[in-house]
Write an enzyme that holds these catalytic residues in place. Structure first.
Site, PDB file in Angstrom:
ATOM      1  N   ARG A 280      -2.006   8.876 -10.890  1.00 48.99           N
ATOM      2  CA  ARG A 280      -3.154   9.130 -11.780  1.00 48.99           C
ATOM      3  C   ARG A 280      -4.547   9.753 -11.013  1.00 48.99           C
ATOM      4  NH1 ARG A 280      -3.561   4.156 -15.159  1.00 48.99           N
ATOM      5  NH2 ARG A 280      -5.442   4.809 -15.799  1.00 48.99           N
TER       6      ARG A 280
ATOM      7  N   TYR B 122     -37.192  18.402  13.472  1.00 48.35           N
ATOM      8  CA  TYR B 122     -35.941  18.206  13.880  1.00 48.35           C
ATOM      9  C   TYR B 122     -35.704  17.664  15.540  1.00 48.35           C
ATOM     10  CZ  TYR B 122     -30.981  18.660  15.205  1.00 48.35           C
ATOM     11  OH  TYR B 122     -29.836  18.526  15.960  1.00 48.35           O
TER      12      TYR B 122
ATOM     13  N   SER C 227     -47.988  20.885  17.290  1.00 50.65           N
ATOM     14  CA  SER C 227     -47.373  21.337  15.988  1.00 50.65           C
ATOM     15  C   SER C 227     -46.662  22.863  16.371  1.00 50.65           C
ATOM     16  CB  SER C 227     -48.317  21.517  14.842  1.00 50.65           C
ATOM     17  OG  SER C 227     -48.836  20.404  14.661  1.00 50.65           O
TER      18      SER C 227
ATOM     19  N   ASN D 282     -31.169  22.589  20.584  1.00 51.07           N
ATOM     20  CA  ASN D 282     -30.388  21.905  21.379  1.00 51.07           C
ATOM     21  C   ASN D 282     -29.107  22.655  21.510  1.00 51.07           C
ATOM     22  OD1 ASN D 282     -30.243  21.164  18.589  1.00 51.07           O
ATOM     23  ND2 ASN D 282     -28.750  19.556  19.154  1.00 51.07           N
TER      24      ASN D 282
ATOM     25  N   LYS E 281     -30.976  13.266  15.093  1.00 52.15           N
ATOM     26  CA  LYS E 281     -29.535  13.122  15.229  1.00 52.15           C
ATOM     27  C   LYS E 281     -29.641  12.843  16.795  1.00 52.15           C
ATOM     28  CE  LYS E 281     -26.989  16.350  16.751  1.00 52.15           C
ATOM     29  NZ  LYS E 281     -26.393  16.611  18.074  1.00 52.15           N
TER      30      LYS E 281
ATOM     31  N   THR F 203       7.637  -3.702  -6.592  1.00 54.27           N
ATOM     32  CA  THR F 203       6.730  -4.675  -5.959  1.00 54.27           C
ATOM     33  C   THR F 203       7.576  -5.637  -5.035  1.00 54.27           C
ATOM     34  OG1 THR F 203       6.446  -6.080  -7.711  1.00 54.27           O
ATOM     35  CG2 THR F 203       4.705  -4.479  -7.055  1.00 54.27           C
TER      36      THR F 203
ATOM     37  N   GLU G  62       5.868 -10.395 -19.844  1.00 52.69           N
ATOM     38  CA  GLU G  62       4.942  -9.082 -19.773  1.00 52.69           C
ATOM     39  C   GLU G  62       4.691  -8.835 -21.060  1.00 52.69           C
ATOM     40  OE1 GLU G  62       4.545  -7.234 -17.185  1.00 52.69           O
ATOM     41  OE2 GLU G  62       5.422  -8.633 -15.793  1.00 52.69           O
TER      42      GLU G  62
ATOM     43  N   ALA H 293       0.773  -1.326   0.013  1.00 52.55           N
ATOM     44  CA  ALA H 293       0.113   0.040  -0.145  1.00 52.55           C
ATOM     45  C   ALA H 293       0.833   1.372  -0.189  1.00 52.55           C
ATOM     46  CB  ALA H 293      -0.914   0.204   1.377  1.00 52.55           C
ATOM     47  N   ALA H 294       2.242   1.544  -0.759  1.00 51.67           N
ATOM     48  CA  ALA H 294       2.915   2.352  -0.904  1.00 51.67           C
ATOM     49  C   ALA H 294       2.762   3.229  -1.841  1.00 51.67           C
ATOM     50  CB  ALA H 294       4.425   1.784  -0.739  1.00 51.67           C
TER      51      ALA H 294
END
Length: 452
Positions: free
Chosen positions: A15, A349, A388, A369, A334, A81, A155, A9-10
């Site tokens: 690109r 809310y 309401s 809140n 939330k 690699t 290759e 993962a180096a």
């Protein structure tokens, strides 16, 4: 046999045109490296070594969050690699088992593929993973196999027309016992145009030693590598297609599958119905028999059995909904616990709150809140009725069976069973509206006359 994973993962991922390390770019809200680690985890490895380079600090932080037992090794110079695998030698010193080498940008390996690689190790010293490409012009290395033995990897640029016509291609993934792997890697040279050490060279080195080398075949989609934003989008599409198919196989109804977006860790129970255009962010669990209506967005929440959500609802992190809860259109929840049978059906809310069982929250209700510095909590008891357009200014508690009058601003606790009215008394002024508008019209007429 013990197994160790070495995940490469180096790479910078030029690109990708990004400051973010390539392996941290997300697929379904999880870094592609997390997908690769999860794929390898099915082997139950005794050790996991991540080879990091570009953005190593960020990669190490992500690895620690995903698997605190994994070890991160830095490849200071990216010299190919083979060189990358060699960096794992010290981390695996004394390890007596098989090493499986994976790539951090190859996230879709299936468990049975890895199982077959390990099974093949029982009869061979070195196992390479290959695939049949659907594109004859694909510039992958070709695997040359004869009598069950992998003779060499050619290759594409070095292959003859006959060799290029071979569809069996190299994925780069390998399995080998640790001692043999590191002996072979130590022999890899860099006598090539790029001056790099290629892991694929170990096939010929193994053949020269008289070792047995074979190739295991998998579906091409499993070896999908990600090198650009276009590849990333394609990989996400692959993940979504697989995840949707698995949900439907497990008894979930997706009314318009292509419009449902799933996260890496989404869990949905059977007999749940998901309507069109629903987005699942990370950390969502939906239990069996729930209904998620169209155009909802869920993240970091838990929805219990039989609940109904939406349409056009948003569940944010910390939303915990009990059984048979109803959350309606244009409602946002939330960091709130909503107890069994409660209803929050319209334009509301609810944040940093507790809603008791069977309580009804009227349209336009807001738990106020945040005071600009700190968050405060609203607690509403069972069987309460919130009228309401009620503003609940936290911290505040509404007792069991209490109610608020429509349009109230609640700033003090309400005892159980009480009605709270917090609004000014209505005062009607007879004839005032007619006189007021007559006055305004006269002013307008004078201005128009002056400007004419």
């Amino acid at each position: 046999m013990d197994i160790a994973l070495v995940i490469l993962a180096a790479g910078k991922g030029t690109r990708m045109n990004s400051d973010l390390p390539k392996v941290l770019h997300p697929i379904a809200h999880a870094p592609m490296l997390a997908h690769a680690m999860a794929a390898g985890a099915v082997l139950e490895p005794q050790r996991t070594v991540i080879i990091a380079g570009h953005g190593a600090e960020a990669v190490a932080a992500m690895v620690a969050e995903t698997d605190e037992t994994a070890q991160v090794v830095i490849q200071a110079e990216q010299l190919g690699t083979g060189h990358a695998v060699a960096q794992a030698r010290a981390a695996l010193d004394g390890f007596d088992g098989d090493v499986v080498v994976l790539f951090g940008d190859t996230p879709f390996l299936r468990p049975d593929t890895l199982d077959r690689m390990i099974a093949a190790r029982g009869a061979h010293d070195l196992v390479i993973l290959g695939f049949d490409t659907a594109d004859p012009a694909a510039r992958y290395g070709r695997l040359i196999v004869a009598n069950g033995q992998l003779e060499k990897i050619i290759e594409y640029k070095d292959a003859t027309p006959e060799e290029r016509a071979i569809s069996f291609c190299n994925s780069g993934l390998i399995a080998c016992d640790a001692a043999t792997l590191f002996e072979l890697v130590a022999e890899i040279g860099n006598d090539n145009a790029q001056g790099e050490y290629y892991l694929t060279d170990i096939v010929e080195l193994a053949q020269a030693r008289g070792l047995s080398v074979t190739a295991v075949k998998c579906d091409e989609a499993e070896t999908l590598g990600i090198n650009s934003r276009a590849d990333l989008a394609a990989a996400d599409a692959v993940f979504q297609a697989r995840a949707r198919a698995e949900l439907m196989e497990n008894g979930v109804t997706l009314m318009a599958p292509d419009t449902v977006y799933l996260a890496f860790d989404t869990v949905i129970g059977r007999d749940t119905v998901i309507e069109p255009n629903v987005v699942f962010g990370p950390g969502v669990t939906v239990e069996s028999g729930a209904t998620i209506r169209a155009f909802c967005h869920l993240e970091g929440c838990h929805v219990s059995r039989g609940a109904t959500i939406g349409p056009f609802a948003r569940l944010r992190p910390g939303a915990e909904l009990a059984e048979e809860v109803h959350i309606g259109n244009f409602v946002e929840i939330k960091n709130a616990q909503v107890a069994e049978g409660a209803k929050i059906n319209h334009l509301t809310y609810i944040g940093d709150a507790e809603i008791g069982a069977r309580s009804n929250i009227g349209a336009g209700t807001i738990t106020c809140n945040y005071d600009g510095v700190m968050k405060h909590r609203t607690v509403i008891g069972a069987d309460a009725f919130i009228g309401s357009d009620t503003m609940l200014v936290a911290p505040v508690t509404v007792g069991d069976g209490a109610m608020t009058a429509t349009g109230s601003v609640i700033t003090r606790d309400i005892e159980p069973g009480a009605l709270a009215v917090a609004r000014t008394r209505q005062d009607n002024k007879p004839g005032f509206a007619r006189k007021f508008f007559d006055k305004l019209r006269a002013q307008k007429a004078r201005r128009e006359q002056e400007n004419s």
